[in-house]
Design a protein around this motif. Sequence first.
Motif, PDB file in Angstrom:
ATOM      1  N   GLY A  82       5.242  -5.439  -0.778  1.00 26.64           N
ATOM      2  CA  GLY A  82       4.579  -4.491   0.194  1.00 26.64           C
ATOM      3  C   GLY A  82       5.210  -3.151   0.426  1.00 26.64           C
ATOM      4  N   GLN A  83       6.453  -3.672   0.371  1.00 25.24           N
ATOM      5  CA  GLN A  83       7.574  -2.115   0.167  1.00 25.24           C
ATOM      6  C   GLN A  83       7.298  -1.230  -1.006  1.00 25.24           C
ATOM      7  N   ASP A  84       7.327  -1.889  -2.105  1.00 27.88           N
ATOM      8  CA  ASP A  84       6.948  -1.371  -3.410  1.00 27.88           C
ATOM      9  C   ASP A  84       5.523  -0.551  -3.387  1.00 27.88           C
ATOM     10  N   LEU A  85       4.709  -1.086  -2.564  1.00 28.33           N
ATOM     11  CA  LEU A  85       3.382  -0.434  -2.502  1.00 28.33           C
ATOM     12  C   LEU A  85       3.539   0.791  -1.887  1.00 28.33           C
ATOM     13  N   GLN A  86       4.182   0.797  -0.542  1.00 27.73           N
ATOM     14  CA  GLN A  86       4.280   1.865   0.217  1.00 27.73           C
ATOM     15  C   GLN A  86       5.221   3.053  -0.505  1.00 27.73           C
ATOM     16  N   LYS A  87       6.172   2.582  -0.958  1.00 24.80           N
ATOM     17  CA  LYS A  87       6.881   3.466  -1.972  1.00 24.80           C
ATOM     18  C   LYS A  87       6.218   4.515  -2.837  1.00 24.80           C
ATOM     19  N   GLY A  88       5.240   3.623  -3.663  1.00 23.46           N
ATOM     20  CA  GLY A  88       4.382   4.022  -4.701  1.00 23.46           C
ATOM     21  C   GLY A  88       3.493   5.187  -4.107  1.00 23.46           C
ATOM     22  N   ILE A  89       2.962   4.785  -2.851  1.00 22.45           N
ATOM     23  CA  ILE A  89       1.922   5.632  -2.346  1.00 22.45           C
ATOM     24  C   ILE A  89       2.648   7.112  -1.861  1.00 22.45           C
ATOM     25  N   GLU A  90       3.926   6.749  -1.259  1.00 20.84           N
ATOM     26  CA  GLU A  90       4.691   8.050  -0.866  1.00 20.84           C
ATOM     27  C   GLU A  90       4.839   8.943  -1.962  1.00 20.84           C
ATOM     28  N   LYS A  91       5.307   8.183  -3.234  1.00 25.13           N
ATOM     29  CA  LYS A  91       5.759   9.125  -4.339  1.00 25.13           C
ATOM     30  C   LYS A  91       4.506   9.292  -5.044  1.00 25.13           C
ATOM     31  N   LYS A  92       3.205   9.043  -4.726  1.00 29.29           N
ATOM     32  CA  LYS A  92       2.168   9.295  -5.350  1.00 29.29           C
ATOM     33  C   LYS A  92       2.261   8.914  -6.867  1.00 29.29           C
ATOM     34  N   ASP A  93       2.720   7.751  -7.266  1.00 27.57           N
ATOM     35  CA  ASP A  93       2.989   7.061  -8.340  1.00 27.57           C
ATOM     36  C   ASP A  93       1.888   5.958  -8.688  1.00 27.57           C
ATOM     37  N   ALA A  94       0.782   6.233  -9.340  1.00 31.24           N
ATOM     38  CA  ALA A  94      -0.615   5.126  -9.255  1.00 31.24           C
ATOM     39  C   ALA A  94      -0.111   4.148 -10.071  1.00 31.24           C
ATOM     40  N   LYS A  95       0.694   4.327 -11.068  1.00 31.59           N
ATOM     41  CA  LYS A  95       1.155   2.900 -11.741  1.00 31.59           C
ATOM     42  C   LYS A  95       2.022   2.044 -10.891  1.00 31.59           C
ATOM     43  N   ALA A  96       2.974   2.516 -10.217  1.00 33.24           N
ATOM     44  CA  ALA A  96       3.528   1.999  -9.260  1.00 33.24           C
ATOM     45  C   ALA A  96       2.641   1.107  -8.314  1.00 33.24           C
ATOM     46  N   VAL A  97       1.617   1.779  -7.493  1.00 37.45           N
ATOM     47  CA  VAL A  97       0.819   1.260  -6.748  1.00 37.45           C
ATOM     48  C   VAL A  97      -0.092   0.164  -7.393  1.00 37.45           C
ATOM     49  N   LYS A  98      -0.372   0.504  -8.357  1.00 36.83           N
ATOM     50  CA  LYS A  98      -1.295  -0.807  -9.177  1.00 36.83           C
ATOM     51  C   LYS A  98      -0.278  -1.928  -9.454  1.00 36.83           C
ATOM     52  N   LYS A  99       0.709  -1.712  -9.817  1.00 38.78           N
ATOM     53  CA  LYS A  99       1.503  -2.969 -10.151  1.00 38.78           C
ATOM     54  C   LYS A  99       2.037  -3.669  -8.832  1.00 38.78           C
ATOM     55  N   ALA A 100       1.993  -3.124  -7.567  1.00 40.08           N
ATOM     56  CA  ALA A 100       2.432  -3.747  -6.254  1.00 40.08           C
ATOM     57  C   ALA A 100       1.323  -4.275  -6.079  1.00 40.08           C
ATOM     58  N   VAL A 101       0.015  -3.798  -6.128  1.00 37.43           N
ATOM     59  CA  VAL A 101      -1.244  -4.352  -5.677  1.00 37.43           C
ATOM     60  C   VAL A 101      -1.331  -5.656  -6.473  1.00 37.43           C
ATOM     61  N   ASP A 102      -1.211  -5.961  -7.748  1.00 34.26           N
ATOM     62  CA  ASP A 102      -1.324  -6.940  -8.396  1.00 34.26           C
ATOM     63  C   ASP A 102      -0.545  -7.854  -8.097  1.00 34.26           C
ATOM     64  N   GLU A 103       0.848  -7.579  -7.730  1.00 32.61           N
ATOM     65  CA  GLU A 103       1.619  -8.556  -7.226  1.00 32.61           C
ATOM     66  C   GLU A 103       1.159  -9.170  -5.737  1.00 32.61           C
ATOM     67  N   LEU A 104       0.568  -8.335  -5.122  1.00 31.13           N
ATOM     68  CA  LEU A 104       0.072  -8.761  -3.658  1.00 31.13           C
ATOM     69  C   LEU A 104      -1.095  -9.898  -3.923  1.00 31.13           C
ATOM     70  N   VAL A 105      -1.754  -9.463  -5.186  1.00 25.80           N
ATOM     71  CA  VAL A 105      -3.284 -10.189  -5.417  1.00 25.80           C
ATOM     72  C   VAL A 105      -2.795 -11.733  -5.804  1.00 25.80           C
ATOM     73  N   LYS A 106      -1.627 -11.744  -6.566  1.00 19.55           N
ATOM     74  CA  LYS A 106      -0.646 -12.881  -7.013  1.00 19.55           C
ATOM     75  C   LYS A 106      -0.664 -13.864  -5.944  1.00 19.55           C
ATOM     76  N   GLN A 107       0.080 -13.031  -4.716  1.00 16.59           N
ATOM     77  CA  GLN A 107       0.556 -13.744  -3.581  1.00 16.59           C
ATOM     78  C   GLN A 107      -0.527 -14.508  -2.929  1.00 16.59           C
ATOM     79  N   ASN A 108      -1.903 -13.810  -2.763  1.00 15.48           N
ATOM     80  CA  ASN A 108      -2.902 -14.218  -2.326  1.00 15.48           C
ATOM     81  C   ASN A 108      -2.851 -14.909  -1.083  1.00 15.48           C
ATOM     82  N   ASP A 109      -2.296 -14.300   0.025  1.00 15.43           N
ATOM     83  CA  ASP A 109      -2.326 -15.116   1.271  1.00 15.43           C
ATOM     84  C   ASP A 109      -2.425 -13.917   2.344  1.00 15.43           C
ATOM     85  N   GLU A 110      -2.353 -14.564   3.737  1.00 10.66           N
ATOM     86  CA  GLU A 110      -2.557 -13.574   4.903  1.00 10.66           C
ATOM     87  C   GLU A 110      -1.667 -12.243   4.861  1.00 10.66           C
TER      88      GLU A 110
END
Length: 547
Positions: free
Chosen positions: A24-52
């Motif tokens: 979650g924090q990694d995703l927010q940092k990726g957005i702030e840095k406009k780092d598309a690869k970091a955003v995708k990586k963080a999103v993939d991790e959250l999808v694996k987490q697959n909870d509320e």
Amino acid sequence: MKKILLILIVLFVIIGVILASNPGQDLQKGIEKKDAKAVKKAVDELVKQNDEKAYNELIKCLNSLGESPDHDMYMTILTGIARLTEASVVSKIASFIIANKNKNVGKDLLSAIKSNRSVSAVPLLSVILKKGDYLMQLEAIHQLGSIYAKESIEALIDYLKRLKNEEKELIKSATKALECLTSIKDVRDRDWWIEWWEKNKNKSPGELVKPKGGAAQIESVRDYRDMKGIETLPQEKVLVVRNDRCDNHYQGDRNYDKIQEVLEKLGIPHTVVGKSQIEDDSFDWDDKWAMIFNCNFFEDLCCGKECGPGDSVIGARTRGCVKSGVAGYDHMTHNTKLSDKTIKKITRFVETGGYLFTEDLNIREIVVRAFKGIVTDTKEIEDRTVKIMPAPGAALHPYLKYVFEAPPSSEPEISSDGSTGETRSVKPGEYRADAEWKIDNGSPDIKVLKPDIVTILIISPELRKVKKGKVEDEGAVAVTWGYSAQGVVISGDKANPYVSPPGGRVLHVMSHFGKQRSKLDEFALQNLILNFLIELNERRPRAGKPK
């Protein structure tokens, strides 16, 4: 003692990993840095987490993107949300879509649900069938037709039971989806399907769900799309217009594209005519339904026998002639620009229900002259290939059906439950995040002058420009609008695109239709023009000659 120490070390390592990993924090940092690869990586991790918790993080970051978000990151987060399969989360996603059904984010998230082809998406789509607007219901039907599960059949049958007899387009779409799921063909009668379900609902999924296998080799979208009805378009009503004014000269015909070859692949009836034919006063405009223009170089150019490009650069696509300065030499210089009289006829053609497709240089030769003040171009773009996506809020537009969906690649698997989480799409349905558009050197951009009436269908995040939170360039790649004698109208009614306002349609795309680099990208454009002509065939606004 050693065992206790070892256990403590393992626990410290596990705790350290957990503390170090916070997607979650990694995703927010990726957005702030406009780092598309970091955003995708963080999103993939959250999808694996697959909870509320993962859902809440994704929604929080989605909301943090603001009014003019980076569209690449926006779509990455939306598809991440769509890939969550846990039942309580899917319920929350459904509620979010309905709560935002009048906003771009609600429409775009529903379209992104294509990324989940498991049976876990069925309850969400069932909610959309009950509470969504017309376009959302059409999208939910379309997606259910790609989830090969008994639950999909039951959801569609329950939906058919609720529909009124006058809701013919919805009935037609739902029965077509049932055909896809069961391979029972050419049954569009609602009562038949309801009766069939009552007789067969206790059978196993394997007995009911019988999807058609993927084609051995797909050469065009007709190999996997239902083309029923389109073949009834009268051949003489659909015209492809090419430049024929250089046919008797020596330097080619100046046509940059051959859309007639695309229509031949699709099996769409059409007739090829030349510019000189439509310029003739005897040409019958009232008898035509659609005009599709090949891009051609319409400005002054040499066509002499020994003419050719020299060293001096004149424009993005032209050079000075090698015979420049040769005394007495006949360069056969001329242009092929349509006359003002013909441009007025094109305007009238669309006003009275005609469908017009244009591309590339046609924006200068035809569009800005026939439809003044609606769109224009501001610059020429250098040769490049760019990533493309649905424009914000446009994902459910009927012209984009199948455009951003993966074609079938093998035998579809029948779903039995949603416990496995992520699924691999083998049917048209899964969102394509890798779609690209080839732009030829010197292609004019598309600048929308009237955003209130022009629908931007496709954009490229690489062409889009945002300065200080304000969008300066939408990065439009494909646009459409309606036009009538009563004035400009929006393309497609907001509630029901098949109950359209008077007049015809214009569809314009950047660069050339038939010059895409991959077969998948070629399919995207094939679907675009096919959807355009399917709507024409549904409406047939010029079936009776305009007065």
